[in-house]
Design a protein around this motif. Sequence first.
Motif, PDB file in Angstrom:
ATOM      1  N   PHE A 282       0.895  -1.441  -0.035  1.00 61.52           N
ATOM      2  CA  PHE A 282       0.103  -0.250   0.117  1.00 61.52           C
ATOM      3  C   PHE A 282       0.822   1.325   0.003  1.00 61.52           C
ATOM      4  O   PHE A 282       0.451   2.571  -0.620  1.00 61.52           O
ATOM      5  CB  PHE A 282      -0.899   0.183   1.492  1.00 61.52           C
ATOM      6  N   GLU A 283       1.729   1.211   0.661  1.00 60.36           N
ATOM      7  CA  GLU A 283       2.872   2.533   0.629  1.00 60.36           C
ATOM      8  C   GLU A 283       3.651   2.028  -1.203  1.00 60.36           C
ATOM      9  O   GLU A 283       3.207   3.684  -1.391  1.00 60.36           O
ATOM     10  CB  GLU A 283       3.627   2.233   1.554  1.00 60.36           C
ATOM     11  N   SER A 284       3.768   1.913  -1.342  1.00 58.23           N
ATOM     12  CA  SER A 284       4.403   2.255  -3.369  1.00 58.23           C
ATOM     13  C   SER A 284       3.614   2.279  -3.658  1.00 58.23           C
ATOM     14  O   SER A 284       3.134   3.013  -4.875  1.00 58.23           O
ATOM     15  CB  SER A 284       4.515   0.245  -3.268  1.00 58.23           C
ATOM     16  N   LEU A 285       2.031   1.745  -3.694  1.00 56.76           N
ATOM     17  CA  LEU A 285       1.110   2.174  -4.331  1.00 56.76           C
ATOM     18  C   LEU A 285       0.175   3.487  -4.004  1.00 56.76           C
ATOM     19  O   LEU A 285       0.403   4.645  -4.690  1.00 56.76           O
ATOM     20  CB  LEU A 285      -0.631   1.559  -3.297  1.00 56.76           C
ATOM     21  N   LYS A 286       0.289   3.969  -2.950  1.00 51.94           N
ATOM     22  CA  LYS A 286       0.560   5.699  -2.781  1.00 51.94           C
ATOM     23  C   LYS A 286       1.831   6.011  -3.185  1.00 51.94           C
ATOM     24  O   LYS A 286       0.863   7.700  -4.189  1.00 51.94           O
ATOM     25  CB  LYS A 286       0.931   5.860  -1.407  1.00 51.94           C
ATOM     26  N   SER A 287       2.264   6.195  -3.734  1.00 55.66           N
ATOM     27  CA  SER A 287       3.662   6.735  -4.439  1.00 55.66           C
ATOM     28  C   SER A 287       3.628   6.283  -5.773  1.00 55.66           C
ATOM     29  O   SER A 287       4.365   7.587  -6.664  1.00 55.66           O
ATOM     30  CB  SER A 287       5.089   5.978  -4.397  1.00 55.66           C
ATOM     31  N   HIS A 288       3.052   5.367  -7.057  1.00 52.16           N
ATOM     32  CA  HIS A 288       2.224   4.876  -8.253  1.00 52.16           C
ATOM     33  C   HIS A 288       1.564   6.259  -8.522  1.00 52.16           C
ATOM     34  O   HIS A 288       1.594   6.675  -9.197  1.00 52.16           O
ATOM     35  CB  HIS A 288       2.193   3.966  -7.999  1.00 52.16           C
TER      36      HIS A 288
END
Length: 496
Positions: A282-288
Motif C-alpha cells: 500500500f505504501e508503494s501504491l501511494k507513491s505510484h
Amino acid sequence: MKTLLLPLDERPCNYIFPQMIGSSNKEIQIIVPDKKILGDKKNPANIEKIENFLLSNITGCNNIVLSIDMLVYGGLIPSRLHFLKKEEAVSRLEILKKIKSINPNIKIYAFNCIMRTPQYDSSDEEPDYYADYGFALFRRKYLLDYQERHGLGKKELTELKKIKIPQKIIDDYETRRTFNEFINIEIVNYLESRVIDFLVIPQDDSSPYGYTAISQKNVIREIKRKNLDMKVMIYPGADEVALSLLTRAWHDYKGIELKIYPFYSSVLGPSIVPLYEDRPMFESLKSHTRVCKTKLVSTPQEADFILAINSPGKVAQDTYDEEFDISYTSCRNLLDFVLQIKDYIEAGKSVAVCDSAYCNGGDIQFIHYLDDLDILDKLISYAGWNTNCNTLGTTLAQASIGGKEADKHNLLYRIIEDGCYQAVVRHKVTVDDLEKIDVDDSDISSVLTDVEEIIKNKLQKYYDSLNISKKNPVKIKNIYSPWKRMFEIGMDIELV
C-alpha cells in the motif's frame, strides 16, 4: 501532447511499452531514438548520438521523459559497469540546460536509479565477479547496516565473520556505488535549479538494509535539506518509471487528476512487503499514484476507475517457487475477489488489474477465473510482470492514458506476455526443451532462433486454449529475445 522519450534501455518494457500505451491515446505523440543507438545490454549507448537526437527533436515538444542512466552511462546495465570520471559524467548532464535554453517552456520529467544490489550470484547484469560474490556482497553490507542500526546477535556476527570477499572487489563495487550516488545527488541539484521539473529516483531490487537502503538515506537527506520533497519521489521500481512519468506528463498537460479506488484480494495484502522491494504494497501504491498525478479515493462511486490488486495471502512468492505457500488460499479468497471484479464491471465501472500475487509472472489461476466468467477482455488494463511495482506502474499508465475503454491490442498483449508466457510457457520451454539439450535459460544465444519459434508456437497454443481467444483471436507473428535469455520476450501480435 508531443513527448520526447529517452528510455532506460532498449528492452521492450522500456522502449516499446511507452509507445504502445501512448498509441492508445490519439492526442499523444511520442518521439523515440532509433533503437540501434541505445546499446545492447552491457554495451553502452552512443552518447553523442543520443545528445544529437535530443537537440534535433526538442523544438515543438511539450515535454521530455528522460532516463538519466541512459544519458550519463548509456543504459541501466552500463550504469553498474562503467569506469567514468566525474567530470565526464557531469558534462553529459549539461545538455539538460541546453534543452531548456532552446525550448524554455518544455517540462523535463527525469528518473535516475539508485544502483541495485541483487541478492544472488549472477553476473548476467552485473560485473563478472558478481557470479561468485554477488550474494556475499549483498549479505555483508546488509549485516553491517543492520549492526550499525540495531546490533547483531551471536548467530549473525558469526555469519558476518565467515563472509570472505577480496578487498579489490569490495573497493571496485563500492567506488562505483559512491560514484552513482554522487550522480543521484547531482541530478537533485538540477531539480533545485528548475532545469528538471519533476524527478523520480527509483530503487531497482531494493532491500530495507544494505547498500540500496544506505544510498536511499543519503539521497533523501539531500532532498530534505533542499526542501524538494514535493518535486521528487523515491520508491521501488525501475522499468515502469517512464510509463509513470508519461502518465504524469499527460495529466499535467490536460490539467487533470484522476481518482482511483483500490481494493485487494486479501485482507493482509496492503501490508505485505513483496519480493525485491522494501515496503508494504500500500505504501508503494501511494507513491505510484502520486507520481502518475492521480489520487486514491475511499469509495468506488467517486472513482474514475477501480484498481483491483491481486496480492499474496500472507507470504510473497515467485511464480516458479517449488513450495506453494498455503497462505495463498488460507489468507486469500481468490474467487471472491474475482466475483467482486465481475460485480464492478456489470455495474458499469472501469476496472484495471494489478496482478501482483506473484513476482515474475501473472497468477494463472486468477486469469483463468476471469476468463471463465467472461470478463477478462472487459478490463481496461492488465499487468502482471516482474516486480509488484513494475506491474503497478504499467497498469496505472494504461488505465490513465488509455481511458475508460480497453485498448484491446495492449490488453491482449499483456495477458499473453505476463500471463501465458511468464506464468506458464517460459517455465514449460525451460523444462521441456532447454534442459534436454543442456542450455541455460539465462543464455539461449546458441539456439536462439529455434527457441523463439518454440516459444511462439507454445504461446499461440496456450492463448488459443483460453475462452477470450474465441472473441478476440490473436496471431502471434513474431517472438524475439532482446537479451538472448528466457527472462523477457518481445512480441509482434495481430488481432484477427
